[in-house]
Scaffold this motif. Structure first.
Motif, short mmCIF file in Angstrom:
data_model
loop_
_atom_site.label_atom_id
_atom_site.label_comp_id
_atom_site.label_asym_id
_atom_site.label_seq_id
_atom_site.Cartn_x
_atom_site.Cartn_y
_atom_site.Cartn_z
N GLY A 61 35.03 43.26 41.53
CA GLY A 61 35.55 42.31 40.58
C GLY A 61 36.90 41.78 40.99
N LEU A 62 37.60 41.18 40.02
CA LEU A 62 38.92 40.59 40.25
C LEU A 62 39.98 41.50 39.66
CD1 LEU A 62 40.71 38.13 41.04
CD2 LEU A 62 40.24 37.23 38.74
N VAL A 63 41.02 41.75 40.43
CA VAL A 63 42.10 42.63 39.98
C VAL A 63 43.42 42.07 40.52
CG1 VAL A 63 41.90 44.17 41.97
CG2 VAL A 63 42.83 45.04 39.82
N HIS A 64 44.50 42.34 39.78
CA HIS A 64 45.82 41.90 40.23
C HIS A 64 46.41 42.86 41.25
CE1 HIS A 64 46.03 38.58 37.48
NE2 HIS A 64 45.75 39.37 36.47
N VAL A 65 47.37 42.36 42.00
CA VAL A 65 48.06 43.21 42.98
C VAL A 65 48.59 44.46 42.30
CG1 VAL A 65 50.11 43.36 44.44
CG2 VAL A 65 48.66 41.35 44.56
N GLY A 66 48.40 45.59 42.95
CA GLY A 66 48.86 46.87 42.41
C GLY A 66 47.86 47.55 41.50
N GLY A 67 46.80 46.86 41.17
CA GLY A 67 45.80 47.41 40.27
C GLY A 67 44.83 48.35 40.97
N SER A 68 43.83 48.79 40.21
CA SER A 68 42.85 49.75 40.71
C SER A 68 41.43 49.29 40.39
CB SER A 68 43.07 51.13 40.09
OG SER A 68 44.34 51.64 40.41
N MET A 92 39.97 52.84 44.49
CA MET A 92 40.93 51.99 45.19
C MET A 92 42.16 51.80 44.30
SD MET A 92 38.38 49.13 46.84
CE MET A 92 37.84 48.50 45.25
N ASN A 93 43.29 52.26 44.77
CA ASN A 93 44.55 52.13 44.05
C ASN A 93 45.54 51.29 44.84
OD1 ASN A 93 43.53 53.92 42.05
ND2 ASN A 93 44.31 55.70 43.18
N ASP A 148 43.22 43.38 50.72
CA ASP A 148 42.04 44.20 50.45
C ASP A 148 40.87 43.34 49.97
OD1 ASP A 148 44.24 46.66 49.05
OD2 ASP A 148 43.25 46.73 51.01
N THR A 149 41.10 42.06 49.76
CA THR A 149 40.04 41.17 49.32
C THR A 149 38.96 41.08 50.39
OG1 THR A 149 41.51 39.84 47.93
CG2 THR A 149 39.49 38.78 48.70
N ALA A 150 37.72 41.37 49.99
CA ALA A 150 36.61 41.40 50.93
C ALA A 150 35.32 41.70 50.18
CB ALA A 150 36.82 42.47 52.01
N VAL A 151 34.21 41.60 50.90
CA VAL A 151 32.94 42.12 50.40
C VAL A 151 32.83 43.56 50.88
CG1 VAL A 151 30.43 41.95 50.48
CG2 VAL A 151 31.82 39.87 50.39
N GLN A 209 23.74 45.56 49.33
CA GLN A 209 23.89 44.12 49.34
C GLN A 209 25.34 43.67 49.32
OE1 GLN A 209 23.28 45.89 46.70
NE2 GLN A 209 24.58 45.10 45.05
N GLY A 210 26.23 44.57 48.99
CA GLY A 210 27.66 44.26 48.98
C GLY A 210 28.15 43.85 47.62
N THR A 211 29.42 44.12 47.36
CA THR A 211 30.05 43.72 46.11
C THR A 211 31.43 43.13 46.43
OG1 THR A 211 30.68 44.48 43.89
CG2 THR A 211 31.03 46.04 45.69
N GLN A 212 31.75 42.04 45.77
CA GLN A 212 32.99 41.33 46.06
C GLN A 212 34.17 41.98 45.34
OE1 GLN A 212 33.58 38.45 48.04
NE2 GLN A 212 35.74 38.93 47.63
N VAL A 213 35.23 42.19 46.08
CA VAL A 213 36.51 42.65 45.51
C VAL A 213 37.55 41.58 45.84
CG1 VAL A 213 38.36 44.35 45.63
CG2 VAL A 213 35.97 45.10 45.66
N THR A 214 38.19 41.07 44.81
CA THR A 214 39.22 40.05 44.99
C THR A 214 40.51 40.52 44.35
OG1 THR A 214 37.55 38.29 44.95
CG2 THR A 214 39.84 37.65 44.61
N VAL A 215 41.59 40.54 45.15
CA VAL A 215 42.89 40.96 44.65
C VAL A 215 43.79 39.73 44.61
CG1 VAL A 215 44.82 42.53 44.96
CG2 VAL A 215 42.53 43.21 45.74
#
Length: 120
Positions: A10-17, A81-82, A88-91, A112-118
């Motif tokens: 999902g989408l998370v702000h810098v410094g998040g987990s 992920m902390n 760190d943004t990637a699939v 299939q992969g999951t998107q992480v967006t920081v």
């Protein structure tokens, strides 16, 4: 046949987990390793965290921030992920390898992969 299903991106702000989960199902006699890899646009896929019989192994860029763990009884793999950074943004993809049966027919399966967006 072995299937992998990932969840938790999902989408998370810098410094998040964030916590990613991966579950393996199908005809599995033994799992040798389970791991997380990631691929950002324009970059090669890289190791994030891997669990083998010898222990846990991490990519240099995530050491001290990410923790990989495995629930062997349930064939599940987790990635905590902390202190997330924009880089760190990637699939993120789960991988597992092992044996299907007592004849040592092997498998090497990717999810299939999951998107992480920081976001910054």
């Amino acid at each position: 046949q072995v299937q992998l299903v990932e969840s938790g991106g999902g989408l998370v702000h810098v410094g998040g987990s964030l916590r990613l989960s991966c579950v393996a199902s199908g005809t599995i006699s033994r799992i040798n390793s389970m791991g997380w890899y990631r691929q950002a646009p324009g970059k090669q896929r890289e190791l994030v965290g891997l669990v083998t019989g010898a222990g846990s192994h991490y990519g240099d860029s995530v050491k001290g921030r990410f923790t990989v763990s495995r629930d062997g009884a349930k064939n599940k793999l987790y990635l905590q992920m902390n202190s997330l950074k924009p880089e760190d943004t990637a699939v993120y993809s789960c991988n597992t390898d092992g044996f299907l049966d007592s004849d040592y027919n092997s498998f090497d399966q990717w999810g299939q992969g999951t998107q992480v967006t920081v976001s910054s």
